[in-house]
Structure formats: structure tokens, C-alpha cells
Design a protein around this motif. Sequence first.
Motif, PDB file in Angstrom:
ATOM      1  N   ILE A  61       3.860  -1.205   4.022  1.00 16.88           N
ATOM      2  CA  ILE A  61       2.832  -0.437   3.907  1.00 16.88           C
ATOM      3  C   ILE A  61       3.594   0.845   4.206  1.00 16.88           C
ATOM      4  CG2 ILE A  61       0.674   0.603   5.033  1.00 16.88           C
ATOM      5  CD1 ILE A  61      -0.281  -2.132   5.179  1.00 16.88           C
ATOM      6  N   ASN A  62       3.306   2.113   3.405  1.00 13.56           N
ATOM      7  CA  ASN A  62       3.739   3.464   3.831  1.00 13.56           C
ATOM      8  C   ASN A  62       2.638   4.121   4.432  1.00 13.56           C
ATOM      9  OD1 ASN A  62       4.880   6.165   3.551  1.00 13.56           O
ATOM     10  ND2 ASN A  62       3.505   6.434   1.564  1.00 13.56           N
ATOM     11  N   ASP A 112      14.154   2.768   0.957  1.00  8.33           N
ATOM     12  CA  ASP A 112      14.032   1.780   1.689  1.00  8.33           C
ATOM     13  C   ASP A 112      12.851   1.001   1.411  1.00  8.33           C
ATOM     14  OD1 ASP A 112      16.549   2.715   2.915  1.00  8.33           O
ATOM     15  OD2 ASP A 112      15.146   3.727   4.639  1.00  8.33           O
ATOM     16  N   PHE A 113      11.734   1.536   1.362  1.00  5.57           N
ATOM     17  CA  PHE A 113      10.431   0.974   0.774  1.00  5.57           C
ATOM     18  C   PHE A 113      10.756   0.169  -0.339  1.00  5.57           C
ATOM     19  CE2 PHE A 113       6.444   1.377  -1.533  1.00  5.57           C
ATOM     20  CZ  PHE A 113       5.561   0.974  -0.685  1.00  5.57           C
ATOM     21  N   PHE A 114      11.268   0.342  -1.518  1.00  2.36           N
ATOM     22  CA  PHE A 114      11.503  -0.784  -2.499  1.00  2.36           C
ATOM     23  C   PHE A 114      12.466  -1.531  -2.348  1.00  2.36           C
ATOM     24  CE2 PHE A 114       8.831   2.741  -4.535  1.00  2.36           C
ATOM     25  CZ  PHE A 114       7.964   1.883  -5.125  1.00  2.36           C
ATOM     26  N   ASP A 115      13.378  -1.269  -1.593  1.00  4.19           N
ATOM     27  CA  ASP A 115      14.478  -2.222  -1.118  1.00  4.19           C
ATOM     28  C   ASP A 115      13.954  -3.169  -0.395  1.00  4.19           C
ATOM     29  OD1 ASP A 115      16.734  -1.009  -2.539  1.00  4.19           O
ATOM     30  OD2 ASP A 115      17.352  -0.016  -0.513  1.00  4.19           O
ATOM     31  N   ASP A 116      12.962  -2.916   0.310  1.00  2.00           N
ATOM     32  CA  ASP A 116      12.124  -4.082   1.266  1.00  2.00           C
ATOM     33  C   ASP A 116      11.239  -4.760   0.417  1.00  2.00           C
ATOM     34  OD1 ASP A 116      13.614  -3.167   3.652  1.00  2.00           O
ATOM     35  OD2 ASP A 116      11.927  -1.871   4.181  1.00  2.00           O
ATOM     36  N   ILE A 117      10.725  -4.199  -0.550  1.00  2.00           N
ATOM     37  CA  ILE A 117      10.017  -4.795  -1.651  1.00  2.00           C
ATOM     38  C   ILE A 117      10.433  -5.951  -2.380  1.00  2.00           C
ATOM     39  CG2 ILE A 117       8.612  -4.567  -3.656  1.00  2.00           C
ATOM     40  CD1 ILE A 117       7.555  -1.813  -2.756  1.00  2.00           C
ATOM     41  N   ILE A 118      11.923  -5.417  -2.718  1.00  2.00           N
ATOM     42  CA  ILE A 118      12.688  -6.137  -3.629  1.00  2.00           C
ATOM     43  C   ILE A 118      12.946  -7.509  -2.666  1.00  2.00           C
ATOM     44  CG2 ILE A 118      15.181  -6.457  -4.419  1.00  2.00           C
ATOM     45  CD1 ILE A 118      15.094  -3.579  -5.324  1.00  2.00           C
ATOM     46  N   SER A 119      13.468  -7.171  -1.336  1.00  2.00           N
ATOM     47  CA  SER A 119      13.946  -8.526  -0.833  1.00  2.00           C
ATOM     48  C   SER A 119      12.651  -9.435  -0.235  1.00  2.00           C
ATOM     49  CB  SER A 119      14.317  -7.947   0.638  1.00  2.00           C
ATOM     50  OG  SER A 119      14.513  -8.914   1.698  1.00  2.00           O
ATOM     51  N   PHE A 120      11.498  -8.934   0.076  1.00  2.00           N
ATOM     52  CA  PHE A 120      10.365  -9.804  -0.105  1.00  2.00           C
ATOM     53  C   PHE A 120       9.884 -10.403  -1.253  1.00  2.00           C
ATOM     54  CE2 PHE A 120       7.903  -7.546   3.969  1.00  2.00           C
ATOM     55  CZ  PHE A 120       8.922  -8.266   4.665  1.00  2.00           C
ATOM     56  N   SER A 121      10.188  -9.835  -2.253  1.00  2.00           N
ATOM     57  CA  SER A 121       9.844 -10.326  -3.485  1.00  2.00           C
ATOM     58  C   SER A 121      10.507 -11.758  -3.920  1.00  2.00           C
ATOM     59  CB  SER A 121      10.019  -9.256  -4.796  1.00  2.00           C
ATOM     60  OG  SER A 121       9.071  -8.251  -4.562  1.00  2.00           O
ATOM     61  N   LYS A 122      11.899 -11.611  -3.650  1.00  2.00           N
ATOM     62  CA  LYS A 122      13.023 -12.602  -3.767  1.00  2.00           C
ATOM     63  C   LYS A 122      12.318 -13.842  -2.631  1.00  2.00           C
ATOM     64  CE  LYS A 122      16.833  -9.886  -5.066  1.00  2.00           C
ATOM     65  NZ  LYS A 122      18.239  -9.296  -4.579  1.00  2.00           N
ATOM     66  N   SER A 123      11.935 -13.470  -1.451  1.00  2.00           N
ATOM     67  CA  SER A 123      11.659 -14.499  -0.349  1.00  2.00           C
ATOM     68  C   SER A 123      10.386 -15.110  -0.942  1.00  2.00           C
ATOM     69  CB  SER A 123      11.442 -13.827   0.683  1.00  2.00           C
ATOM     70  OG  SER A 123      12.552 -13.208   1.416  1.00  2.00           O
ATOM     71  N   ALA A 124       9.260 -14.316  -1.502  1.00  2.00           N
ATOM     72  CA  ALA A 124       8.310 -15.058  -2.048  1.00  2.00           C
ATOM     73  C   ALA A 124       8.618 -15.643  -3.291  1.00  2.00           C
ATOM     74  CB  ALA A 124       7.363 -13.624  -2.360  1.00  2.00           C
ATOM     75  N   ARG A 125       9.237 -15.498  -3.999  1.00  2.00           N
ATOM     76  CA  ARG A 125       9.695 -16.347  -5.293  1.00  2.00           C
ATOM     77  C   ARG A 125      10.187 -17.612  -4.958  1.00  2.00           C
ATOM     78  NH1 ARG A 125      13.923 -13.560  -9.021  1.00  2.00           N
ATOM     79  NH2 ARG A 125      13.731 -15.600 -10.103  1.00  2.00           N
ATOM     80  N   ASN A 179       5.548  11.023  -3.180  1.00  2.00           N
ATOM     81  CA  ASN A 179       4.707   9.987  -4.191  1.00  2.00           C
ATOM     82  C   ASN A 179       5.600   8.878  -4.071  1.00  2.00           C
ATOM     83  OD1 ASN A 179       2.975   8.490  -5.636  1.00  2.00           O
ATOM     84  ND2 ASN A 179       2.569  10.273  -7.169  1.00  2.00           N
ATOM     85  N   PHE A 180       5.047   7.470  -3.316  1.00  2.00           N
ATOM     86  CA  PHE A 180       5.831   6.279  -3.218  1.00  2.00           C
ATOM     87  C   PHE A 180       5.431   5.321  -4.347  1.00  2.00           C
ATOM     88  CE2 PHE A 180       7.811   5.411   0.994  1.00  2.00           C
ATOM     89  CZ  PHE A 180       8.246   6.489   1.290  1.00  2.00           C
ATOM     90  N   ASN A 181       4.577   5.971  -5.422  1.00  4.43           N
ATOM     91  CA  ASN A 181       4.067   5.084  -6.679  1.00  4.43           C
ATOM     92  C   ASN A 181       5.113   5.601  -7.768  1.00  4.43           C
ATOM     93  OD1 ASN A 181       2.445   2.815  -7.593  1.00  4.43           O
ATOM     94  ND2 ASN A 181       1.385   4.448  -8.989  1.00  4.43           N
ATOM     95  N   LYS A 182       5.658   6.930  -7.689  1.00  5.79           N
ATOM     96  CA  LYS A 182       6.089   7.472  -8.916  1.00  5.79           C
ATOM     97  C   LYS A 182       7.717   7.623  -8.579  1.00  5.79           C
ATOM     98  CE  LYS A 182       5.758  11.729 -11.850  1.00  5.79           C
ATOM     99  NZ  LYS A 182       5.194  12.976 -12.024  1.00  5.79           N
ATOM    100  N   ALA A 210       1.029  -1.200  -0.055  1.00  5.19           N
ATOM    101  CA  ALA A 210       0.037   0.020   0.223  1.00  5.19           C
ATOM    102  C   ALA A 210       0.962   1.172  -0.043  1.00  5.19           C
ATOM    103  CB  ALA A 210      -0.869  -0.069   1.299  1.00  5.19           C
ATOM    104  N   PRO A 211       1.277   1.728  -0.967  1.00  3.10           N
ATOM    105  CA  PRO A 211       2.082   2.997  -1.181  1.00  3.10           C
ATOM    106  C   PRO A 211       1.514   4.381  -0.668  1.00  3.10           C
ATOM    107  CG  PRO A 211       1.731   2.057  -3.304  1.00  3.10           C
ATOM    108  CD  PRO A 211       0.733   1.495  -2.477  1.00  3.10           C
ATOM    109  N   HIS A 212      -0.003   4.310  -0.640  1.00  5.85           N
ATOM    110  CA  HIS A 212      -0.518   5.661  -0.395  1.00  5.85           C
ATOM    111  C   HIS A 212      -1.337   5.530   0.855  1.00  5.85           C
ATOM    112  CE1 HIS A 212       0.130   6.775  -4.965  1.00  5.85           C
ATOM    113  NE2 HIS A 212       1.162   7.061  -4.106  1.00  5.85           N
ATOM    114  N   ALA A 213      -1.001   4.866   1.830  1.00 10.34           N
ATOM    115  CA  ALA A 213      -1.836   4.400   3.100  1.00 10.34           C
ATOM    116  C   ALA A 213      -1.720   5.542   4.009  1.00 10.34           C
ATOM    117  CB  ALA A 213      -1.609   3.079   3.690  1.00 10.34           C
ATOM    118  N   ALA A 214      -0.820   6.569   3.621  1.00  7.07           N
ATOM    119  CA  ALA A 214      -0.749   7.668   4.694  1.00  7.07           C
ATOM    120  C   ALA A 214      -1.865   8.646   4.748  1.00  7.07           C
ATOM    121  CB  ALA A 214       0.492   8.402   4.407  1.00  7.07           C
ATOM    122  N   GLY A 215      -2.647   8.553   3.749  1.00  5.64           N
ATOM    123  CA  GLY A 215      -4.083   9.263   3.811  1.00  5.64           C
ATOM    124  C   GLY A 215      -4.598   9.548   2.542  1.00  5.64           C
ATOM    125  N   ASN A 216      -3.564   9.568   1.133  1.00  6.72           N
ATOM    126  CA  ASN A 216      -4.119   9.923  -0.034  1.00  6.72           C
ATOM    127  C   ASN A 216      -5.240   9.035  -0.420  1.00  6.72           C
ATOM    128  OD1 ASN A 216      -0.743  10.628  -0.359  1.00  6.72           O
ATOM    129  ND2 ASN A 216      -2.396  12.271  -0.678  1.00  6.72           N
TER     130      ASN A 216
END
Length: 238
Positions: A46-47, A84-97, A62-65, A19-25
Motif C-alpha cells: 500500500i502506498n 521500491d513499490f514495484f520491486d516489492d510487488i515483484i518479490s511478493f508476486s514470486k512468493s505468491a506463485r 502516480n503509482f499507477n502510471k 492499493a497504489p492511490h491510498a494516499a488520498g486520491n
Amino acid sequence: MKTGYGYMEEGSSKFVVIAPHAAGNDKNTGKIAEIIAQRLNAFLVINIRFRKKAKVKKNEENFNKLSWDGNQYNWTGKKKEMKDFFDDIISFSKSARVKSKNNKAVIIYIHGLSNTRDIGIDIGVGMKEDEKGELRGATGSNRHPDACKNKGKKRVEKETIIKLRKKLNQILKKRNLRVTIGAEKAAWSRQNAVQFHANTPNDSMQFEIVYSLRNNDQNIEFISNILAEALKEVYPAD
């Protein structure tokens, strides 16, 4: 686990929910992401700190741009927490694979859509329907005429995304809502977070959910459950 941008949680399946825009947008998209992640045993990112537009500039991003220079992503000028957000996504994506027998993770971004026409969910996978209803992307010989300068890749096979739309449509039509693919947000810009995964074997997609389906606890539970169930059917356990 708390992070500088919000929080993340380990999963035990091939799914990563974000969830890139969970801060309120995009109101309540964080709650929806949490429920979907629970149903799918998914990794979760989640951001909740940075907004697309904020009164305080230090909390604006904008965490989606992303910044794409034509060859790679450039993090200069972006908040450290976004990297950091996208580094964590990369790490989790590798674990999910690793959790998938075909070595492919399924990356899901949750967004909010303003109330518009009769669309309940718009799915962004780098494709959009043309006037004949054919799904076309931003690259290749079957390029969509609306793609303009966008060069994002198709992020899910046509058969898969059509099957997913069909399953969601079967439920949402009871509420006089329909599911579209790229009608509002095609996710075919290389700056879009869905395209961040373009050079990986993973599937990636975004769900733009209309406000009327996330405006209270009952609807949040409803939309979260039908998305989770549809994803489980289209991407069955290995």
C-alpha cells in the motif's frame, strides 16, 4: 512492515493485493485492500505517501502510471519509492506463485471510481466489451476498435473474468448497480500497473470501485467481503 512509500505485509496465499492511490486520491482504497488481504491471507502493498496530484511536489507521483519506452520500463524521473513499490510487488508476486500449485499468482489492484451512471465496479484486465458485448483486447486479430495506440495484453482469461463479473453482479444488482469490464478503465495501456505483469504467468486485474461503495465503514466492509468471496470462488484454494 513500514516502507518509504507506506507499508507492506507478508501473505500465505497466491494473492497479492495492492492499493497504489491510498494516499488520498482514491479514498478508503487502502482500507479495502487491507480487509481483502486479511480475508484472502494475501500479500499486501500500500502506498500512503505519494499522491497523483499533491500540493508538495516531492510527494507527487502516480503509482499507477509507469514509464514504458516500447521495450522496457524506464524509472528515470520516477520517485525512488515508486521503484521500491514495484520491486516489492515483484518479490511478493514470486512468493505468491510458490503458494499456488499452477505457479500463478493473482495480482489485484484496488482503485476508486467517481460516482458514474449505475456502475458499481469496473474491472480492468486489458479488455473491453464491444457493441455486441464481446470482450476484445488491445492486441491480436480480435483487437477492440477503441484500443488506439494501446498495446497491453489480456491479463485474465475471458471465462475467468466473466465468471467473476457474474458473481459480483448477483450481489450488486440488489443495490441497482452493475459490474462492467473495461467500461471506464480497460487497463490496456502498457503504462498501467496491471500491464506491469504482462510478461509473467500471473493473472493481474484492477477493481475500480464507485465512491458510494467505499464512503463509510459499513460499505467498506460490504464491498471488501464480496470481492474477497468472489475471488475465492473464482480462484479456489489449490
